[in-house]
Design an enzyme around this catalytic site. Sequence first.
Site, PDB file in Angstrom:
ATOM      1  N   LYS A  83      29.770  55.831   1.204  1.00 29.19           N
ATOM      2  CA  LYS A  83      28.828  54.899   1.819  1.00 29.19           C
ATOM      3  C   LYS A  83      29.589  54.040   2.822  1.00 29.19           C
ATOM      4  O   LYS A  83      30.588  53.389   2.477  1.00 29.19           O
ATOM      5  CB  LYS A  83      28.228  54.020   0.715  1.00 29.19           C
ATOM      6  CG  LYS A  83      26.739  53.789   0.855  1.00 29.19           C
ATOM      7  CD  LYS A  83      26.207  53.082  -0.379  1.00 29.19           C
ATOM      8  CE  LYS A  83      24.761  52.683  -0.153  1.00 29.19           C
ATOM      9  NZ  LYS A  83      24.262  51.834  -1.246  1.00 29.19           N
TER      10      LYS A  83
HETATM   11  O1  G3P Z   1      21.892  49.857  -2.641  1.00 32.04           O
HETATM   12  C1  G3P Z   1      21.286  49.383  -1.488  1.00 32.04           C
HETATM   13  C2  G3P Z   1      19.960  48.690  -1.682  1.00 32.04           C
HETATM   14  O2  G3P Z   1      19.092  49.500  -2.403  1.00 32.04           O
HETATM   15  C3  G3P Z   1      20.046  47.271  -2.146  1.00 32.04           C
HETATM   16  O3  G3P Z   1      18.816  46.754  -2.553  1.00 32.04           O
HETATM   17  O4  G3P Z   1      17.486  45.016  -3.696  1.00 32.04           O
HETATM   18  O5  G3P Z   1      19.843  44.493  -2.960  1.00 32.04           O
HETATM   19  O6  G3P Z   1      18.018  44.744  -1.293  1.00 32.04           O
HETATM   20  P1  G3P Z   1      18.537  45.175  -2.627  1.00 32.04           P
END
Ligand code: G3P
Length: 213
Positions: A83
């Site tokens: 990533k």
């Molecule tokens: O892993 C990346 C993403 O899904 C993060 O989500 O909830 O932290 O905006 P969030």
Amino acid sequence: MEIFLDTGDVEEIKQAARWGFIDGVTTNPSLIAKSGRPQTEVICDIVNIIDGPISAEVIATDAEGMVREGRELAKIHPNVVIKLPMTEEGIVACKELSQDEIKTNVTLVFSSNQALLAAKNGATYVSPFMGRLDDIGHDGIALIEEIRTIFDNYAFQTQIIAASLRHSIHVRDVAMVGADVGTIPFKVVKGMFNHPMTKNGLDQFLKDHANSN
Ligand code: G3P
């Protein structure tokens, strides 16, 4: 649509594995920090539970450092996906890792032009953050639709991971517009099993069955 679990919690992944439909896992530095364990250790555990793409994020901010870290992480298991942040350096690193046939996931994508650049440099996946766009009053689902159209226009093989999904309506919406993958927190997937009518219906069936015996 493939379903990935968005978590660094190995216990959650173990519980989810029995469902049979988890195709992969995504992590990020915040999720790994929550686990309280080193990333390498967590990723080693995950690859032994789920046989599918497992995203592990680099910490370096320069292309050379990202490539170095990416190559090390990729040695853990062939399913590891590197990533990379959606920056100029991340896009340069994406090209280099892709040329080495190391799988990449360009993350923190908030515009379709960013997704286009990642696809041009051979990203295996892009991760547009739908929930975080909605949080600031932008249209998260429109971004997923735009990227879908652009990738289809030019037959890019890069897959769209709809990320930052916060609830089951997000999951339904990204499936409707053709995201290749939804990466979903454990508790949101758990919620997808449920409907009050299913519960009421089953309660009634079981009650009627008990009364008839
Ligand atoms: O892993 C990346 C993403 O899904 C993060 O989500 O909830 O932290 O905006 P969030």
